[in-house]
Write an enzyme that holds these catalytic residues in place. Structure first.
Site, PDB file in Angstrom:
ATOM      1  N   GLY A  41       0.676  -1.323   0.153  1.00 20.96           N
ATOM      2  CA  GLY A  41      -0.123   0.094   0.085  1.00 20.96           C
ATOM      3  C   GLY A  41       0.808   1.528  -0.020  1.00 20.96           C
ATOM      4  N   THR A  42       0.132   2.399   0.427  1.00 22.18           N
ATOM      5  CA  THR A  42       0.901   3.810   0.254  1.00 22.18           C
ATOM      6  C   THR A  42       2.211   3.764   1.337  1.00 22.18           C
ATOM      7  OG1 THR A  42      -1.385   4.733  -0.024  1.00 22.18           O
ATOM      8  CG2 THR A  42       0.629   6.264   0.966  1.00 22.18           C
ATOM      9  N   LYS A  52      11.297   7.445   5.151  1.00 21.17           N
ATOM     10  CA  LYS A  52      12.282   7.266   6.302  1.00 21.17           C
ATOM     11  C   LYS A  52      13.737   6.870   5.588  1.00 21.17           C
ATOM     12  CE  LYS A  52       9.026   7.938   8.801  1.00 21.17           C
ATOM     13  NZ  LYS A  52       8.200   8.326   7.679  1.00 21.17           N
ATOM     14  N   ALA A 117     -11.421  -3.326  -7.201  1.00 20.58           N
ATOM     15  CA  ALA A 117     -12.571  -3.889  -6.802  1.00 20.58           C
ATOM     16  C   ALA A 117     -13.656  -3.013  -6.543  1.00 20.58           C
ATOM     17  CB  ALA A 117     -12.385  -4.699  -5.504  1.00 20.58           C
ATOM     18  N   ALA A 144     -10.266  -2.056   3.101  1.00 20.22           N
ATOM     19  CA  ALA A 144      -8.841  -1.589   3.626  1.00 20.22           C
ATOM     20  C   ALA A 144      -8.102  -0.633   2.672  1.00 20.22           C
ATOM     21  CB  ALA A 144      -7.961  -2.748   4.142  1.00 20.22           C
ATOM     22  N   GLY A 183       2.045  19.990   9.231  1.00 22.60           N
ATOM     23  CA  GLY A 183       1.873  18.675   9.905  1.00 22.60           C
ATOM     24  C   GLY A 183       3.150  17.991   9.824  1.00 22.60           C
ATOM     25  N   ILE A 185       3.692  15.364   7.919  1.00 20.64           N
ATOM     26  CA  ILE A 185       4.304  14.831   6.676  1.00 20.64           C
ATOM     27  C   ILE A 185       4.975  15.837   6.027  1.00 20.64           C
ATOM     28  CG2 ILE A 185       3.537  14.170   4.276  1.00 20.64           C
ATOM     29  CD1 ILE A 185       1.251  12.534   5.595  1.00 20.64           C
ATOM     30  N   MET A 309      -4.941   8.077  11.466  1.00 22.61           N
ATOM     31  CA  MET A 309      -4.634   7.340  10.218  1.00 22.61           C
ATOM     32  C   MET A 309      -2.884   6.767  10.522  1.00 22.61           C
ATOM     33  SD  MET A 309      -6.076   9.511   7.366  1.00 22.61           S
ATOM     34  CE  MET A 309      -7.965   9.645   6.919  1.00 22.61           C
ATOM     35  N   HIS A 431      22.168   1.981  31.281  1.00 18.94           N
ATOM     36  CA  HIS A 431      23.097   3.177  31.352  1.00 18.94           C
ATOM     37  C   HIS A 431      24.234   2.949  30.324  1.00 18.94           C
ATOM     38  CE1 HIS A 431      24.864   6.830  32.746  1.00 18.94           C
ATOM     39  NE2 HIS A 431      25.960   6.035  32.888  1.00 18.94           N
TER      40      HIS A 431
END
Length: 452
Positions: A41-42, A52, A117, A144, A183, A185, A309, A431
């Site tokens: 997906g995205t 990232k 679909a 989804a 924001g 993104i 989200m 530590h």
């Protein structure tokens, strides 16, 4: 192609969809997944993972570029950047993970169908058609289908106006970049391009960046943006693009490219949910504690069900739905879902913020008193704990600082397990690590601070 019958059909192979499919396959449920794109997906193909990778490349380039000016005694020449090679490396990571998801679904005996679909009724969908395409019939269906970027009327996508997905496909770093939307993104990608050498301006309609987070958490991010030379226009409304500039109500902003990141909308158009007359919650599909819609046998997970989200929320929902369909006694009842802004510094929020719940208090521990943060040249930030006054139960944990995303699991675990301040205060933390800041924040809350 021949028609298909199965017990479970999942529309969308993003984090929620493919996790739901894999878990369903593990439970012996005959499962089919339909998606127009590649598995993942995205998030995997255009969002979480590639962004990232780009952020990491930008960080490495920036570190090398500033090394001669830092205190570590490292001397280097002026670095150069082959950005096309950077993008190719990023794309290679995506392909590897695509293959991995495909292999995991195959291992779970999940069938994958490429196509769009569209519902014909509550048990039937057509692939790439409205009745004349391949037909899939299922006892249960999970929607989804994820989300898509919101487009502004005055800044239609195309040409120099980019979505976040398109920004990560550039093969050259733009000389100037305007980011519409402050924001997570917009700031993640804007910061990365600033480190790669672009002149970045952020135009945020609200009075400050990251408006969903409290000012204490966002202040270190604002300071870092200023240090990187990023211009932030707060309270600025975008009005269009002309003559190589983003037009705002505060004046034009020179911009070779404009990145629009003003939110995301559920991707439900074109899949025929109007045929089902599902109950909506605004633009989202309304669900119950089992992620079931208003129509029995139709479930919805992830971005189509509203905020937050987040990929990991969709994954958890997908796993739960598969187990519910298999007859397990499960329901959606999460106390805390960590949210991470991969800005510089990173921001983590999990559970309740200060003042959000009556009868709670909060305390913080600064990273400038943490040995590992000091030894890493990044002492900006803190860890903060929110607890219930009556019994010291931890209700929320927030942090801002370099690398604090890796603390998010411990934050969520503490809240989910019902930990009290005394539980965390009595736990030995290694530590020197940044995790000691959580320990110290809890000790501070108990009036037992050791290092402040």
């Amino acid at each position: 192609m021949s028609d298909i019958s199965c017990k479970l059909l999942i529309i969308g192979a993003g984090p929620g969809g493919y996790v739901c499919a894999i878990r369903a396959g593990q439970l012996g449920i005959d499962t089919v997944v339909v998606d127009e794109g590649k598995p993942g997906g995205t998030c995997l193909n255009e969002g979480c993972i590639p962004s990232k990778a780009l952020i990491h490349a930008a960080d490495e380039f920036h570190k090398i570029a500033r090394a001669p000016h830092g205190p570590l005694g490292i001397c280097t020449g002026t670095p150069s950047l082959d950005f096309a090679k950077t993008i190719a490396w990023k794309d290679g990571i995506v392909r590897r993970l695509n293959s991995g998801v495909s292999a995991l679904m195959k291992k779970a005996k999940v069938r994958f169908v490429t196509g769009r679909a569209r519902f014909l009724d509550g048990k039937t969908v057509s692939i790439n058609g409205s009745g004349d395409g391949q037909i899939i019939r299922a006892e249960y269906i999970v929607i989804a289908s994820g989300s898509a970027p919101v487009e502004l009327p005055d800044l239609p996508f195309g040409g120099p106006i980019l979505t976040s997905s398109e920004a990560m496909k550039l093969t050259q770093v733009p000389e100037s970049l305007a980011v519409v939307g402050g924001g997570y993104i917009g700031l993640e990608l804007g910061t990365a391009f600033a480190k790669l050498g672009a002149q970045v301006t952020v135009a945020e309609a609200e009075d400050r960046i990251l408006p969903l987070y409290d000012r204490e958490l966002t202040r270190p991010v604002e300071a870092r943006l200023d240090a990187l030379g990023v211009t932030v226009l707060a309270g600025a409304k975008a009005q269009g693009y002309a003559d190589g500039s983003l037009q705002t109500d505060q004046g034009p902003v020179a911009a070779e490219k404009v990145l629009v990141t003003v939110g995301r909308r559920p991707r439900t158009a074109g899949i025929g949910i109007e045929e089902l007359a599902l109950t909506q919650d605004g633009p989202f599909i309304k669900i119950d504690s089992y992620c079931q819609s208003s129509m029995r046998g139709i479930y919805a997970i992830g971005d189509v069900t509203g905020e937050p989200m987040l990929a990991h929320r969709a994954m958890a929902q997908g796993e739960m739905v598969a187990e519910h369909i298999a007859g397990h006694a499960v329901e959606w009842d999460k106390r805390a879902i960590p949210a991470v802004c991969f800005t510089d510094p990173e921001v983590v929020s999990c559970g309740a913020a200060p003042g959000e719940i009556a009868g709670t208090s909060s305390a913080s521990f600064p990273l400038q008193a943490n040995g590992r943060a000091l030894a890493s040249e990044r002492e900006d930030g803190f860890v903060r704990v929110v607890w219930r006054d009556s019994d010291h139960a931890v209700e929320g944990i927030q942090a801002v600082g370099a690398g604090v995303s890796e603390l998010s699991a411990s934050f969520a675990l503490a809240i989910e397990m019902g930990a009290c301040l005394e539980d965390i205060g009595a736990t030995i933390h290694a530590h020197p690590t940044q995790s000691e800041a959580l320990h110290e924040a809890c000790l501070h809350a108990l009036g037992q601070a050791l290092h402040i």
